[in-house]
Design a protein around this motif. Sequence first.
Motif, short mmCIF file in Angstrom:
data_model
loop_
_atom_site.label_atom_id
_atom_site.label_comp_id
_atom_site.label_asym_id
_atom_site.label_seq_id
_atom_site.Cartn_x
_atom_site.Cartn_y
_atom_site.Cartn_z
N LYS A 65 -11.84 45.41 59.34
CA LYS A 65 -10.60 45.98 60.07
C LYS A 65 -10.33 47.35 59.69
O LYS A 65 -10.17 48.15 60.46
CB LYS A 65 -9.50 44.96 60.25
CG LYS A 65 -8.46 45.50 61.17
CD LYS A 65 -7.15 44.15 61.40
CE LYS A 65 -6.43 45.09 62.28
NZ LYS A 65 -5.40 44.04 62.84
N ASN A 66 -9.57 47.38 58.54
CA ASN A 66 -9.19 48.80 58.13
C ASN A 66 -9.85 49.31 56.85
O ASN A 66 -9.50 50.14 56.43
CB ASN A 66 -7.71 48.64 57.64
CG ASN A 66 -6.79 48.32 59.10
OD1 ASN A 66 -7.04 48.97 59.98
ND2 ASN A 66 -5.94 47.34 58.90
N GLN A 67 -11.12 48.88 56.55
CA GLN A 67 -11.91 49.38 55.57
C GLN A 67 -13.24 49.30 55.67
O GLN A 67 -13.64 48.33 56.51
CB GLN A 67 -11.65 48.83 54.22
CG GLN A 67 -11.82 47.39 54.04
CD GLN A 67 -11.28 46.83 52.68
OE1 GLN A 67 -10.65 47.66 51.86
NE2 GLN A 67 -11.46 45.62 52.31
N GLU A 110 -11.88 62.32 52.73
CA GLU A 110 -10.89 61.98 53.90
C GLU A 110 -11.09 62.70 54.82
O GLU A 110 -11.34 64.39 54.76
CB GLU A 110 -9.31 62.32 53.25
CG GLU A 110 -9.04 61.33 52.27
CD GLU A 110 -9.43 61.39 50.79
OE1 GLU A 110 -10.08 62.36 50.52
OE2 GLU A 110 -9.28 60.42 50.13
N GLY A 111 -10.85 62.46 56.23
CA GLY A 111 -11.16 63.25 57.26
C GLY A 111 -12.33 63.05 57.96
O GLY A 111 -12.55 63.76 59.21
N THR A 126 -9.13 57.63 55.87
CA THR A 126 -8.05 58.10 55.38
C THR A 126 -7.87 57.98 53.87
O THR A 126 -6.78 58.94 53.57
CB THR A 126 -6.83 57.23 55.77
OG1 THR A 126 -7.12 55.83 55.57
CG2 THR A 126 -6.79 57.24 57.55
N ASP A 127 -8.74 57.28 53.29
CA ASP A 127 -8.86 57.37 51.68
C ASP A 127 -10.11 57.12 51.50
O ASP A 127 -10.60 55.84 51.82
CB ASP A 127 -7.89 56.56 51.34
CG ASP A 127 -7.72 56.45 49.82
OD1 ASP A 127 -8.51 57.11 49.04
OD2 ASP A 127 -6.88 55.67 49.04
N VAL A 166 -9.90 53.11 56.56
CA VAL A 166 -10.14 54.01 57.65
C VAL A 166 -9.17 53.57 58.86
O VAL A 166 -8.53 52.31 58.53
CB VAL A 166 -11.58 53.44 58.18
CG1 VAL A 166 -12.63 54.16 57.07
CG2 VAL A 166 -11.92 52.00 58.18
N GLN A 167 -9.09 54.49 59.84
CA GLN A 167 -8.58 53.90 61.02
C GLN A 167 -9.26 54.19 62.10
O GLN A 167 -9.90 55.31 62.14
CB GLN A 167 -7.07 54.81 60.90
CG GLN A 167 -6.33 54.54 62.07
CD GLN A 167 -4.92 54.65 61.90
OE1 GLN A 167 -4.66 55.55 61.19
NE2 GLN A 167 -3.94 54.09 62.69
#
Length: 196
Positions: free
Chosen positions: A32-34, A46-47, A65-66, A84-85
Amino acid sequence: MGHPFKEFAKDLVKLLKEDGKEFLDIKASVQKNQILIFDSTLPIEEGDRLVRMLSNGLEESYIVTDRGFRQGLDSIGPYYKCEVQKESSMKYREWSLSNITNHFYGPNSRMNVGSTDNSTNINNVNHGSVFDELRAAITEGIHSKDDSRVLLELVDRMEETQGTPSFIEKYKNFMETAATHISVISPILPALTQLL
């Protein structure tokens, strides 16, 4: 040195760098977020964007994001545990958090967000204009000449007795007679009741 969890990397992603470079066919585990990536030689920062190719031909894009580089331990080699997002949710969040400017006009303006309006409006109005507004509403909104004539006479009586003890009686007479035309006079009633 290999990574014992590499076998769980069932997804294919591509790395898109901000400078335009692309790295294709990277095995990863997308959650989900990674996103876990077991190839520590990739220059993830990042980015950067990680794009997952879905089996139906669509793509999901994630912003790093990291980068979450992990050095690894003993039998576990270095890897990335990228925070991530999802790019589509970021656009939604931008929209939902955008500034909203409200402009309010008029004496009874208000805004309710997620609540019910149980307030009462009281406008201090010119007493003479209340009667003028009543006359205009009756003239424009009531098509029966007889009803209109009677109501206009009752408005005159109210205006004449305004500020005296007999005003309440004239007000009651007007309201009883106007009951069948309440929708016509209802916008003016709050101002009229201030005279009681």
